[in-house]
Design a protein around this motif. Structure first.
Motif, PDB file in Angstrom:
ATOM      1  N   LYS A 146      55.923  54.098  37.320  1.00 21.46           N
ATOM      2  CA  LYS A 146      56.879  53.588  36.344  1.00 21.46           C
ATOM      3  C   LYS A 146      56.898  52.070  36.411  1.00 21.46           C
ATOM      4  N   VAL A 147      55.834  51.471  35.891  1.00 19.14           N
ATOM      5  CA  VAL A 147      55.719  50.014  35.866  1.00 19.14           C
ATOM      6  C   VAL A 147      55.366  49.589  34.441  1.00 19.14           C
ATOM      7  N   SER A 148      55.818  48.413  34.063  1.00 23.85           N
ATOM      8  CA  SER A 148      55.573  47.957  32.698  1.00 23.85           C
ATOM      9  C   SER A 148      54.112  47.551  32.533  1.00 23.85           C
ATOM     10  N   ARG A 149      53.583  47.803  31.346  1.00 21.95           N
ATOM     11  CA  ARG A 149      52.189  47.448  31.079  1.00 21.95           C
ATOM     12  C   ARG A 149      52.017  45.925  31.079  1.00 21.95           C
ATOM     13  N   SER A 150      53.054  45.201  30.672  1.00 17.18           N
ATOM     14  CA  SER A 150      52.949  43.739  30.685  1.00 17.18           C
ATOM     15  C   SER A 150      52.839  43.225  32.118  1.00 17.18           C
ATOM     16  N   GLU A 151      53.529  43.897  33.056  1.00 19.43           N
ATOM     17  CA  GLU A 151      53.446  43.491  34.452  1.00 19.43           C
ATOM     18  C   GLU A 151      52.086  43.844  35.041  1.00 19.43           C
ATOM     19  N   VAL A 152      51.553  44.992  34.648  1.00 21.51           N
ATOM     20  CA  VAL A 152      50.189  45.356  35.077  1.00 21.51           C
ATOM     21  C   VAL A 152      49.208  44.290  34.608  1.00 21.51           C
TER      22      VAL A 152
ATOM     23  N   ARG B 195      49.829  41.182  33.762  1.00 24.64           N
ATOM     24  CA  ARG B 195      50.078  39.893  34.423  1.00 24.64           C
ATOM     25  C   ARG B 195      49.447  39.854  35.817  1.00 24.64           C
ATOM     26  N   LEU B 196      49.617  40.922  36.572  1.00 26.24           N
ATOM     27  CA  LEU B 196      49.094  40.930  37.938  1.00 26.24           C
ATOM     28  C   LEU B 196      47.567  41.028  37.952  1.00 26.24           C
ATOM     29  N   MET B 197      47.003  41.738  36.989  1.00 28.53           N
ATOM     30  CA  MET B 197      45.541  41.792  36.923  1.00 28.53           C
ATOM     31  C   MET B 197      44.969  40.439  36.530  1.00 28.53           C
ATOM     32  N   ARG B 198      45.651  39.720  35.636  1.00 26.10           N
ATOM     33  CA  ARG B 198      45.197  38.373  35.288  1.00 26.10           C
ATOM     34  C   ARG B 198      45.287  37.448  36.504  1.00 26.10           C
ATOM     35  N   SER B 199      46.345  37.620  37.280  1.00 27.87           N
ATOM     36  CA  SER B 199      46.503  36.809  38.484  1.00 27.87           C
ATOM     37  C   SER B 199      45.374  37.081  39.466  1.00 27.87           C
ATOM     38  N   ARG B 200      45.087  38.344  39.687  1.00 20.96           N
ATOM     39  CA  ARG B 200      44.002  38.706  40.597  1.00 20.96           C
ATOM     40  C   ARG B 200      42.672  38.133  40.131  1.00 20.96           C
ATOM     41  N   ASP B 201      42.376  38.300  38.846  1.00 24.11           N
ATOM     42  CA  ASP B 201      41.104  37.814  38.317  1.00 24.11           C
ATOM     43  C   ASP B 201      40.988  36.296  38.406  1.00 24.11           C
ATOM     44  N   LYS B 202      42.119  35.603  38.262  1.00 24.67           N
ATOM     45  CA  LYS B 202      42.087  34.144  38.341  1.00 24.67           C
ATOM     46  C   LYS B 202      41.519  33.682  39.683  1.00 24.67           C
ATOM     47  N   TYR B 203      41.975  34.313  40.764  1.00 26.05           N
ATOM     48  CA  TYR B 203      41.589  33.843  42.093  1.00 26.05           C
ATOM     49  C   TYR B 203      40.300  34.484  42.594  1.00 26.05           C
ATOM     50  N   ILE B 204      40.036  35.715  42.205  1.00 22.58           N
ATOM     51  CA  ILE B 204      38.812  36.376  42.643  1.00 22.58           C
ATOM     52  C   ILE B 204      37.620  35.925  41.814  1.00 22.58           C
TER      53      ILE B 204
ATOM     54  N   ALA C  53      34.692  47.893  29.081  1.00 17.31           N
ATOM     55  CA  ALA C  53      35.024  48.851  30.143  1.00 17.31           C
ATOM     56  C   ALA C  53      36.164  48.337  31.013  1.00 17.31           C
ATOM     57  N   MET C  54      36.193  47.035  31.252  1.00 15.26           N
ATOM     58  CA  MET C  54      37.273  46.442  32.046  1.00 15.26           C
ATOM     59  C   MET C  54      38.606  46.557  31.314  1.00 15.26           C
ATOM     60  N   LEU C  55      38.611  46.360  29.995  1.00 14.05           N
ATOM     61  CA  LEU C  55      39.839  46.495  29.216  1.00 14.05           C
ATOM     62  C   LEU C  55      40.348  47.931  29.239  1.00 14.05           C
ATOM     63  N   ILE C  56      39.439  48.885  29.105  1.00 14.11           N
ATOM     64  CA  ILE C  56      39.832  50.296  29.125  1.00 14.11           C
ATOM     65  C   ILE C  56      40.350  50.673  30.509  1.00 14.11           C
ATOM     66  N   ASN C  57      39.695  50.177  31.535  1.00 14.50           N
ATOM     67  CA  ASN C  57      40.148  50.467  32.895  1.00 14.50           C
ATOM     68  C   ASN C  57      41.562  49.928  33.124  1.00 14.50           C
ATOM     69  N   GLU C  58      41.823  48.712  32.637  1.00 16.53           N
ATOM     70  CA  GLU C  58      43.166  48.132  32.790  1.00 16.53           C
ATOM     71  C   GLU C  58      44.203  48.980  32.075  1.00 16.53           C
ATOM     72  N   ALA C  59      43.846  49.468  30.887  1.00 21.47           N
ATOM     73  CA  ALA C  59      44.790  50.263  30.104  1.00 21.47           C
ATOM     74  C   ALA C  59      45.182  51.554  30.815  1.00 21.47           C
ATOM     75  N   PHE C  60      44.292  52.097  31.640  1.00 19.57           N
ATOM     76  CA  PHE C  60      44.564  53.349  32.343  1.00 19.57           C
ATOM     77  C   PHE C  60      45.097  53.131  33.761  1.00 19.57           C
ATOM     78  N   SER C  61      45.025  51.919  34.278  1.00 23.17           N
ATOM     79  CA  SER C  61      45.436  51.659  35.656  1.00 23.17           C
ATOM     80  C   SER C  61      46.943  51.835  35.836  1.00 23.17           C
ATOM     81  N   TYR C  62      47.337  52.497  36.915  1.00 21.64           N
ATOM     82  CA  TYR C  62      48.738  52.675  37.320  1.00 21.64           C
ATOM     83  C   TYR C  62      49.574  53.391  36.266  1.00 21.64           C
ATOM     84  N   ARG C  63      48.954  54.228  35.452  1.00 21.03           N
ATOM     85  CA  ARG C  63      49.683  54.972  34.437  1.00 21.03           C
ATOM     86  C   ARG C  63      50.625  55.996  35.065  1.00 21.03           C
TER      87      ARG C  63
END
Length: 337
Positions: free
Chosen positions: A269-275, A277-286, A256-266
């Motif tokens: 006009k932002v790159s999916r790789s940047e989405v 990267r930033l989600m990985r960054s957030r998860d690292k610290y949270i 469910a988390m993977l599917i949510n990431e795939a739909f986030s900020y669709r």
């Protein structure tokens, strides 16, 4: 007083932010999202399932870890109310009633006094050096945010220096409660009450300040970019939160988390790789950094029967609680529900 109340409310919810934070109070009654998993093709669903299968401990919310004569039951929790919690709590209570210790992220009775101490302490929520929010956030968004936060009692200087991740809790739109401002009906709180009734000792894995410092260690520019996206995106928060909540109760949170990431900020006009990267960054610290901080406290306990109850998003992954226990020699078995 208004500002202090708003800060405390948001902190209570954000302490355990792990994506599973919807409430079924009056707020959730208006939360009419759609499970994103139902709208994708069977082929795409299979791809997400394959991706999830590569994540350590992707499924299950109750696990048994054994090493020598010690048994630790790890329960992935959902921090706010939901009628389906009754079964989760009942399943976990079978082990909790005979436990020697219950370990929680932060015990309920400790949050209020610790928050009062953090509120008075500089350098925890308010950054002491730049670059500051006004220098990093888009000018129009900074002006919009300044007006909004002044209604909550924040001065422009306080807003300029506050941790951007914290502000995200004040700009999310919708009728849902994605930051679990009311935690009293969550699985954590219910298990804490069960432990009290069974006279099982409880302890916290971290303090409020430790949690905030860990989350705030994320690079400031990453925090600001996510804040900017959250202010600009019109995507349905309800859909994301319903997807994550249902994934939790289906024992398939990672998928469910993977599917949510795939739909986030669709809608941006932002790159999916940047989405990603930033989600990985957030998860690292949270998630990841806090998991690592908890391990010495878990491993130092000598009790034979322990329950560890933490947000379910803390369980899966390379640096998830379960894999960290495995790396320390514990044998892990998922408890079927």
């Amino acid at each position: 007083m208004k500002k202090k109340y708003a800060l405390r409310s948001a902190i209570v919810g954000l302490l355990s932010v792990g994506l599973l934070t919807l409430s079924t109070t009056a707020s959730e009654a208006r939360c009419k999202g759609t499970d994103l998993r139902k709208g994708i093709s069977a082929q795409d669903r299979a791809k997400f399932a394959q991706q999830a299968a590569r994540i350590p401990f992707a499924e299950g919310i109750i696990w048994e870890a054994r090493r020598g004569d010690q048994t630790i039951h790890v329960v992935g929790t959902h921090h706010s109310g939901d009628g389906r919690h009754r079964k989760v709590v009942a399943d976990a209570s079978k082990f909790l009633k005979n436990a020697d210790l219950l370990m929680l992220e932060i015990r309920t009775k400790e949050i209020e006094p610790q928050w009062d101490a953090v509120f008075k302490k500089p350098g925890v929520l308010l950054r002491q050096s730049g670059p500051y929010m006004s220098q990093l956030l888009r000018k129009d968004l900074w002006e919009q945010l300044s007006l909004r936060m002044q209604l909550h009692g924040f001065s422009p200087d306080e807003l300029n220096r506050i941790q951007p991740w914290f502000i995200t809790g004040s700009v999310v739109h919708g009728d849902c409660d994605p930051f679990a401002w009311n935690r009293s009906k969550g699985v954590d709180a219910r298990l804490e009450r069960v432990a009290r009734s069974k006279r099982v000792p409880t302890m916290s894995l971290e303090t409020v300040e430790e949690s905030l410092r860990s989350i705030s260690a994320e690079p400031i520019r990453n925090q600001v970019k996510m804040l900017e996206w959250d202010m600009l995106s019109k995507a349905e928060i309800a859909n994301a939160t319903v997807t994550l909540r249902n994934g939790y109760f289906d024992d398939k949170l990672a998928e469910a988390m993977l599917i949510n990431e795939a739909f986030s900020y669709r809608d941006l006009k932002v790159s999916r790789s940047e989405v990603s990267r930033l989600m990985r960054s957030r998860d690292k610290y949270i998630l990841d950094e806090r998991n690592k901080n908890w391990m010495p406290r878990i491993l130092s306990r000598k009790e034979k029967r322990i329950m560890v109850a933490v947000g379910a998003a803390h369980l899966p992954g390379k640096y998830g609680v379960l894999n960290l226990l495995k790396n320390k020699g514990y044998t892990l078995t998922m408890v079927k529900r």
